[in-house]
Structures are given as C-alpha cells and as structure tokens.
Design a protein around this motif. Sequence first.
Motif, PDB file in Angstrom:
ATOM      1  N   UNK A 159       0.593 -22.866 -27.683  1.00  0.00           N
ATOM      2  CA  UNK A 159      -0.742 -22.516 -26.784  1.00  0.00           C
ATOM      3  C   UNK A 159      -1.595 -23.886 -27.214  1.00  0.00           C
ATOM      4  N   UNK A 160      -2.712 -24.153 -26.272  1.00  0.00           N
ATOM      5  CA  UNK A 160      -3.575 -25.414 -26.460  1.00  0.00           C
ATOM      6  C   UNK A 160      -4.624 -25.285 -27.497  1.00  0.00           C
ATOM      7  N   UNK A 161      -4.024 -25.090 -28.723  1.00  0.00           N
ATOM      8  CA  UNK A 161      -4.828 -24.696 -29.852  1.00  0.00           C
ATOM      9  C   UNK A 161      -4.410 -25.417 -30.853  1.00  0.00           C
ATOM     10  N   UNK A 162      -5.455 -26.014 -31.686  1.00  0.00           N
ATOM     11  CA  UNK A 162      -5.043 -26.854 -32.834  1.00  0.00           C
ATOM     12  C   UNK A 162      -4.637 -26.198 -34.038  1.00  0.00           C
ATOM     13  N   UNK A 163      -4.800 -24.910 -34.171  1.00  0.00           N
ATOM     14  CA  UNK A 163      -4.455 -24.165 -35.540  1.00  0.00           C
ATOM     15  C   UNK A 163      -2.907 -23.501 -35.128  1.00  0.00           C
ATOM     16  N   UNK A 164      -2.238 -23.531 -34.069  1.00  0.00           N
ATOM     17  CA  UNK A 164      -0.940 -22.889 -33.828  1.00  0.00           C
ATOM     18  C   UNK A 164       0.109 -23.956 -33.530  1.00  0.00           C
ATOM     19  N   UNK A 165       1.284 -23.915 -34.021  1.00  0.00           N
ATOM     20  CA  UNK A 165       2.404 -24.893 -33.449  1.00  0.00           C
ATOM     21  C   UNK A 165       4.013 -23.985 -33.863  1.00  0.00           C
ATOM     22  N   UNK A 166       4.687 -24.697 -33.214  1.00  0.00           N
ATOM     23  CA  UNK A 166       6.222 -24.264 -33.312  1.00  0.00           C
ATOM     24  C   UNK A 166       7.108 -24.992 -34.168  1.00  0.00           C
ATOM     25  N   UNK A 167       6.448 -26.122 -34.430  1.00  0.00           N
ATOM     26  CA  UNK A 167       7.263 -27.209 -35.425  1.00  0.00           C
ATOM     27  C   UNK A 167       6.527 -27.354 -36.644  1.00  0.00           C
ATOM     28  N   UNK A 168       7.457 -27.450 -37.817  1.00  0.00           N
ATOM     29  CA  UNK A 168       6.524 -27.509 -39.163  1.00  0.00           C
ATOM     30  C   UNK A 168       6.383 -28.848 -39.387  1.00  0.00           C
ATOM     31  N   UNK A 169       5.619 -29.337 -40.396  1.00  0.00           N
ATOM     32  CA  UNK A 169       5.121 -30.734 -40.546  1.00  0.00           C
ATOM     33  C   UNK A 169       6.326 -31.730 -40.809  1.00  0.00           C
ATOM     34  N   UNK A 170       7.465 -31.153 -41.566  1.00  0.00           N
ATOM     35  CA  UNK A 170       8.491 -32.152 -41.939  1.00  0.00           C
ATOM     36  C   UNK A 170       9.148 -32.440 -40.605  1.00  0.00           C
ATOM     37  N   UNK A 171       9.200 -31.804 -39.648  1.00  0.00           N
ATOM     38  CA  UNK A 171       9.787 -32.062 -38.277  1.00  0.00           C
ATOM     39  C   UNK A 171       9.070 -33.120 -37.688  1.00  0.00           C
ATOM     40  N   UNK A 172       7.683 -32.988 -37.797  1.00  0.00           N
ATOM     41  CA  UNK A 172       6.743 -34.157 -36.979  1.00  0.00           C
ATOM     42  C   UNK A 172       7.129 -35.540 -37.813  1.00  0.00           C
TER      43      UNK A 172
END
Length: 315
Positions: A211-224
């Motif tokens: 969703x267009x929300x800065x507190x939600x994500x599908x991919x963890x930090x390691x993936x980025x």
Amino acid sequence: MDVPATVAAIERAFVGVATGTAHQPAPTSLHLPSSNARFLPMAALSDADELASVKLLADIPANSDVGLPTQRSTILLSSQTTGETLAVLDGRIPTRARTAAASAVASKHLANPNSSTLGLVGAGALAVAHVEAMLTVLPIDTVLVWSRTMATISTFHAGIAHHNLKVVIADSVREIVESVDVLCTLTPAPEPLVHGRWFTPGLHVNAVGSRPRPEQREIDSEGIVRSRVFVDNLATAMEKSGDLVLPVSEGALGFDDVQAELGEVIAGKKRGRTSEEDITLFNSVGIGLQDLAIGRLLYDKALERGLGLQIDLGR
C-alpha cells in the motif's frame, strides 16, 4: 485493453519525465486522525499526450470489513491546450493494467533478457495482468505462483490458461524467490513476505503490492540492500514506499543509494543492470503519469468506438 500498446505508452511516459517533456509533481497524502484512510491526488502533465490529469486514489483498509474494495480511484483527463475536461474514468482496471505494464517495462530494461521463469507472490487479478504484460517483453515459459488461498490460484490459472504456460503452484514464498528469473510481489502485506537472504544472483524483482504507506512493506531491508534499486519516481518513493523508507530509517542505506529513476535508464542517462549476476529491484509505487498515459489510450479508443456518456460540462 491493448496490452502491447499499454506497455509502450508507459515506457514513453517514463522517458517523458527523464527528458522533461512531462511533469510529475511530488505526491500528497491526505489523512486525518479520525481514520486509517488515505486519499492521494496523483497529478501529471504531458506534452506528448497533450493532457493534464489527476487520479484521486482512496486507500481505505477498513473497507475489507464490509466487503468493499480497499482501494478505489477516479481519473480526470483535461486538455493540456484548452483546459477542457475530456473524460472521467473509473480507475480500477486502468490502474491494474498500467501497474502491470510498468513492471514489464522495468523487466525489459533491468532483467536479464533471457529470463524465462516468472514468480508471482499473490495470485489475484493483478497477477493475471502481470503475466499478460510480461509476455510482451520477455521469453516467459514458466510461471511459479503463491497465494494464501487455492481458490485465488484456480481463478488465476483459468485467467492465463490460453497462453499455454507451465504453471507451478509453490508451497512457499521462499520456493518462488529462489527459483525464478523475475519476481513480482503483488500483495498488500504490511510486513515483509520476501527476504533478501533468498535472493539469487541475476534475479530481477518488481516490488509492486505494498500500500502507498511508508510504514508497510513486502520486502525486508536485506532485500533492498542486496539489490541495485530503481524507482518510478524518487520523490514519490520517499513519501509513500515502506519498502524504501523503512530500511532508510533503520540506517541500512540512504535515499542516495537508489541507482536511478526508471526513465533515466530507458533514456540512456543512467546505467541499469551492469552484469548477469546483478540483483536488480524496481520499487513500483505508482505515479500519476502512468494513469495519464493509459487514460490517453482509453479515451482515444472510446472516441473511436463511440463509447461512453458525453456530457457538456460548460453549460
């Protein structure tokens, strides 16, 4: 919907931003303490399409409790030259089609060109649209798909059966990530479903569903962190992409670690993939110019076929 034409139009739209023939302003997210709803006016202006547009996106998670769509939108098209209102479109199907087309454009320019296996985390209507779009840019012959429900997978399978692709139902998200050339994440998961430790050399990821929300994500930090990250629009991603904002807030990377906006790669201004071993990731948040581009196609087709209700708003 003409899928190849849609993919081509979205590709031109990205180039328009990179070359200055289109204007994509920074986004605004409207919300109040009284609810979890957000309203996002997504504006754009394009010389090539001779249009100004705005889509009002309503993101209302509570709608799911009463059997309503959690996202609704309306697109307004106006003449760039006269300011005349040309069309009002429901945004549901145009948004789905342009989102899949954006993933296809990113895959065309960032994935290895011989990529033949497509992974889909999520199997709804957006997954069907992604298969349709991806087949226009890559030699896909096998699709791995995961969903929480078999009913959704059955509907998905029926929707793409005419393409005669090999379809594998994965037991886990990890199985998909570790097995494919191109991965598309298509769920509204608020917490990561996809982990970077599963990424394999050469993988291309389209991170789409959050969703267009800065507190939600599908991919963890390691993936980025493990990926060469590209965005549709940096200002938009910095405002409403949890996939990017959260690892930055954790100190895992900075916004300046983003390699480029996709349009800069297409226009030859920035490098995309540098080797077959690169892990590339397109953080697809969605921008108003994509809605403008597909709106142009649909408006022209409606005039050609005599569809729609014509109203003189000047009276």
